[in-house]
Enzyme design. Structure first.
Site, short mmCIF file in Angstrom:
data_model
loop_
_atom_site.label_atom_id
_atom_site.label_comp_id
_atom_site.label_asym_id
_atom_site.label_seq_id
_atom_site.Cartn_x
_atom_site.Cartn_y
_atom_site.Cartn_z
N THR A 132 0.82 -1.21 0.00
CA THR A 132 0.00 0.00 0.00
C THR A 132 0.86 1.27 0.00
OG1 THR A 132 -1.45 1.28 1.46
CG2 THR A 132 -0.11 -0.36 2.51
N ASP A 133 0.25 2.38 -0.45
CA ASP A 133 0.95 3.67 -0.38
C ASP A 133 1.03 4.18 1.06
OD1 ASP A 133 -1.74 4.36 -0.03
OD2 ASP A 133 -1.79 5.85 -1.64
N GLU A 134 0.26 3.56 1.98
CA GLU A 134 0.22 4.07 3.36
C GLU A 134 1.55 3.89 4.08
OE1 GLU A 134 -3.45 3.35 5.45
OE2 GLU A 134 -4.55 3.07 3.58
N TYR A 158 -1.77 -0.49 10.98
CA TYR A 158 -1.87 -1.17 9.67
C TYR A 158 -0.68 -0.80 8.80
CZ TYR A 158 -3.22 -1.71 4.74
OH TYR A 158 -3.22 -2.00 3.40
N LYS A 162 2.41 -3.17 7.32
CA LYS A 162 2.68 -3.35 5.88
C LYS A 162 4.11 -2.89 5.55
CE LYS A 162 0.31 -4.64 3.00
NZ LYS A 162 0.00 -6.00 2.48
N ASN A 188 -8.09 1.43 -3.41
CA ASN A 188 -8.88 0.77 -4.45
C ASN A 188 -10.37 0.90 -4.16
OD1 ASN A 188 -7.11 -2.14 -5.71
ND2 ASN A 188 -6.25 -0.22 -5.02
N LEU A 198 -14.75 2.95 3.06
CA LEU A 198 -15.55 4.16 2.85
C LEU A 198 -16.64 4.03 1.78
CD1 LEU A 198 -16.05 7.18 3.56
CD2 LEU A 198 -14.48 7.74 1.71
P1 NAD Z 1 -9.30 -7.72 2.33
O1 NAD Z 1 -9.28 -7.42 3.79
O2 NAD Z 1 -10.55 -7.47 1.55
O3 NAD Z 1 -8.91 -9.26 2.09
C1 NAD Z 1 -7.85 -9.88 2.76
C2 NAD Z 1 -7.94 -11.39 2.52
O4 NAD Z 1 -6.82 -12.03 3.17
C3 NAD Z 1 -9.20 -12.03 3.09
O5 NAD Z 1 -9.75 -12.94 2.15
C4 NAD Z 1 -8.70 -12.79 4.33
O6 NAD Z 1 -9.48 -13.93 4.65
C5 NAD Z 1 -7.28 -13.16 3.89
N1 NAD Z 1 -6.37 -13.37 5.04
C6 NAD Z 1 -6.21 -12.59 6.14
N2 NAD Z 1 -5.29 -13.12 6.95
C7 NAD Z 1 -4.82 -14.25 6.36
C8 NAD Z 1 -3.84 -15.22 6.69
N3 NAD Z 1 -3.14 -15.14 7.85
N4 NAD Z 1 -3.62 -16.24 5.84
C9 NAD Z 1 -4.34 -16.35 4.68
N5 NAD Z 1 -5.28 -15.47 4.32
C10 NAD Z 1 -5.52 -14.43 5.14
O7 NAD Z 1 -8.08 -6.90 1.73
P2 NAD Z 1 -7.92 -6.22 0.29
O8 NAD Z 1 -8.50 -4.85 0.34
O9 NAD Z 1 -8.35 -7.17 -0.75
O10 NAD Z 1 -6.33 -6.04 0.24
C11 NAD Z 1 -5.50 -7.08 -0.30
C12 NAD Z 1 -4.04 -6.64 -0.19
O11 NAD Z 1 -3.86 -5.42 -0.92
C13 NAD Z 1 -3.58 -6.36 1.23
O12 NAD Z 1 -2.27 -6.83 1.37
C14 NAD Z 1 -3.62 -4.84 1.34
O13 NAD Z 1 -2.66 -4.37 2.26
C15 NAD Z 1 -3.27 -4.44 -0.08
N6 NAD Z 1 -3.80 -3.13 -0.53
C16 NAD Z 1 -5.13 -2.83 -0.38
C17 NAD Z 1 -5.62 -1.61 -0.85
C18 NAD Z 1 -7.08 -1.25 -0.75
O14 NAD Z 1 -7.47 -0.12 -1.08
N7 NAD Z 1 -7.96 -2.15 -0.33
C19 NAD Z 1 -4.75 -0.70 -1.46
C20 NAD Z 1 -3.39 -1.04 -1.61
C21 NAD Z 1 -2.93 -2.27 -1.14
P1 TYD Z 2 -10.85 3.66 4.17
O1 TYD Z 2 -11.79 3.20 3.11
O2 TYD Z 2 -10.94 3.04 5.53
O3 TYD Z 2 -9.37 3.50 3.57
P2 TYD Z 2 -7.94 4.05 4.17
O4 TYD Z 2 -8.10 4.41 5.58
O5 TYD Z 2 -7.08 2.86 3.97
O6 TYD Z 2 -7.56 5.23 3.30
O7 TYD Z 2 -11.02 5.21 4.34
C1 TYD Z 2 -10.84 6.12 3.27
C2 TYD Z 2 -10.94 7.52 3.82
O8 TYD Z 2 -12.28 7.74 4.29
C3 TYD Z 2 -10.03 7.77 5.02
O9 TYD Z 2 -9.51 9.10 4.95
C4 TYD Z 2 -10.95 7.63 6.21
C5 TYD Z 2 -12.29 8.09 5.67
N1 TYD Z 2 -13.48 7.45 6.28
C6 TYD Z 2 -14.52 8.24 6.75
O10 TYD Z 2 -14.47 9.48 6.70
N2 TYD Z 2 -15.62 7.63 7.29
C7 TYD Z 2 -15.71 6.27 7.40
O11 TYD Z 2 -16.74 5.75 7.94
C8 TYD Z 2 -14.64 5.47 6.88
C9 TYD Z 2 -14.69 3.96 6.97
C10 TYD Z 2 -13.55 6.11 6.33
#
Ligand code: NAD
Ligand code: TYD
Length: 353
Positions: A132-134, A158, A162, A188, A198
């Site tokens: 992630t960019d975080e 978190y 990461k 994403n 969100l």
């Molecule tokens: P998500 O929380 O929707 O899914 C995570 C999945 O991992 C789930 O299916 C869960 O059951 C599985 N999991 C958790 N712990 C596990 C373990 N110990 N062993 C096997 N499986 C396990 O997450 P996501 O949003 O799909 O994100 C996927 C990846 O992408 C993560 O590594 C996250 O850090 C990264 N990422 C997410 C975003 C975003 O906006 N969602 C952006 C950039 C990077």
């Molecule tokens: P989120 O989807 O949790 O992603 P991330 O924290 O990884 O960026 O949140 C996106 C943005 O929205 C973040 O700045 C927090 C804000 N947010 C709210 O304002 N209200 C909410 O209920 C949630 C879940 C997030």
């Protein structure tokens, strides 16, 4: 074939669908099925062949080693993680366990398998870590977007977990020679995103006439990328990325949270109008997330210049597809919003002013 971890979650599900459609190469999905993992997302694929779900933990070395031996994959793509910042504030332990200890354990199992491969298979093998960019921390409004050279400065549990996993992946390349690739992507959105995040949270609350909670003043900025573009970027890096390199992935689309919520409300007004008035009447500003990062922005020049990847969707096309998907898949949301999610919503929102 390839092994994907965490493929029952949001991005992993989209990646597997995208991969089978574009590449047609078999996938085994190792997923622990936490609250965020839903095996039904890919149920229809198991019947069609070329896809198998194995329920288990990336930290289970005996299981992972047996899977590697059995399937002899040419790549492992690691999505498995605890992924929600707010949850990491209430309970960081699970984040350390999966994101740090689990990734480290996975690296050990994969390294051992890789070390025993024949020369050609060894040269062709890749371990791709999805991050992630975080990890880069927070930007002010006038700072330049994150490049791959930006120092790590994670601010939430978190992000810290990461960043730590990214460092271990790097170390496994430098110390043991494991052919790794890392992608750091921005926020994403799209189909199958768990309703704690969100955009899906706002869609669900709006449809139920519930308050739309915006943390702080809603001016925090994120870069937003449609999930299929992220999946395409991962497939591109896996195919063409240089071993040991990091690639930032982003949508060139910075928006404030308030702009995001307004855009979602506007689409719902158009597609599912509410007699009581526009959905943005439900917006409520609530107490801020502790340590809330102000701004993330991605400089995605490296992946464009070196691998020719650019996003295909604009925010307008991507968010429209997303809202349509949620309106057509209300059953999916109901199914994943059981007891655990309800308990989380009470815990996170009830105490907020
Ligand atoms: P998500 O929380 O929707 O899914 C995570 C999945 O991992 C789930 O299916 C869960 O059951 C599985 N999991 C958790 N712990 C596990 C373990 N110990 N062993 C096997 N499986 C396990 O997450 P996501 O949003 O799909 O994100 C996927 C990846 O992408 C993560 O590594 C996250 O850090 C990264 N990422 C997410 C975003 C975003 O906006 N969602 C952006 C950039 C990077
Ligand atoms: P989120 O989807 O949790 O992603 P991330 O924290 O990884 O960026 O949140 C996106 C943005 O929205 C973040 O700045 C927090 C804000 N947010 C709210 O304002 N209200 C909410 O209920 C949630 C879940 C997030």
């Amino acid at each position: 074939m390839i092994i994907v971890t965490g493929g029952a979650g949001f991005i992993g599900t989209n990646f597997i669908l995208h991969w089978l459609e574009q590449q047609g190469e078999s996938v085994v999905n190792l997923d622990k099925l936490t609250y965020a993992g839903n095996p039904d997302n890919l149920h229809q694929l198991a019947e069609a062949g070329g896809y198998e779900l194995v329920v288990g933990d990336i930290g289970d070395q005996a299981l992972v080693s047996a899977l590697l031996q059995k399937y002899q994959p040419r790549a492992v793509v690691n999505f498995a993680a605890e992924s929600h910042v707010d949850r990491s504030i209430y309970g960081p332990d699970a984040f350390v366990q999966t994101n740090v200890v689990g990734t480290c354990s996975l690296l050990q199992s994969v390294s051992q398998y890789w070390g025993e491969l024949a020369e050609k298979e060894k040269a062709d093998f890749r371990f791709l870590h999805v991050s992630t960019d975080e990890v880069y921390g927070s930007l002010s409004m006038d700072s330049a977007p994150f490049t791959e050279a930006h120092p790590f400065a994670p601010n939430s549990p978190y992000a810290a977990s990461k960043a730590s996993s990214d460092n271990f992946v790097r170390a496994w390349h430098h110390t043991y020679g494991l052919p790794v690739l890392t992608t750091n992507c921005s926020n994403n959105y799209g189909p199958y995103q768990f309703p704690e995040k969100l955009i899906p949270l706002i869609i669900q609350n709006a449809l139920q006439g519930l308050p739309l909670p915006i943390y702080g003043d809603g001016k925090n900025v994120r870069d937003w990328l449609y999930v299929s573009d992220h999946c395409d970027a991962i497939a591109t890096v896996l195919d063409q990325g240089s071993i040991g390199e990091v690639y930032n992935v982003g949508g060139w689309n910075e928006m404030t949270n308030l702009e995001i919520v307004d855009a979602v409300c506007g689409l719902l007004d158009e597609m599912r109008p509410d007699k009581k008035g526009p959905y943005n009447r439900l917006i409520e500003f609530v107490s801020d997330r502790p340590g809330h990062d102000f701004r993330y922005a991605i400089d995605a020049h490296k992946i464009k210049d070196q691998l020719n990847w650019v996003p295909k969707e604009t925010f307008e096309t991507g968010i429209r597809k997303t809202v349509v998907w949620y309106l057509e898949n209300m059953k999916w949301v109901e199914q994943v919003s059981g007891g655990e999610h309800e308990a989380w919503v009470s815990k996170n929102y009830e105490g907020r002013k």
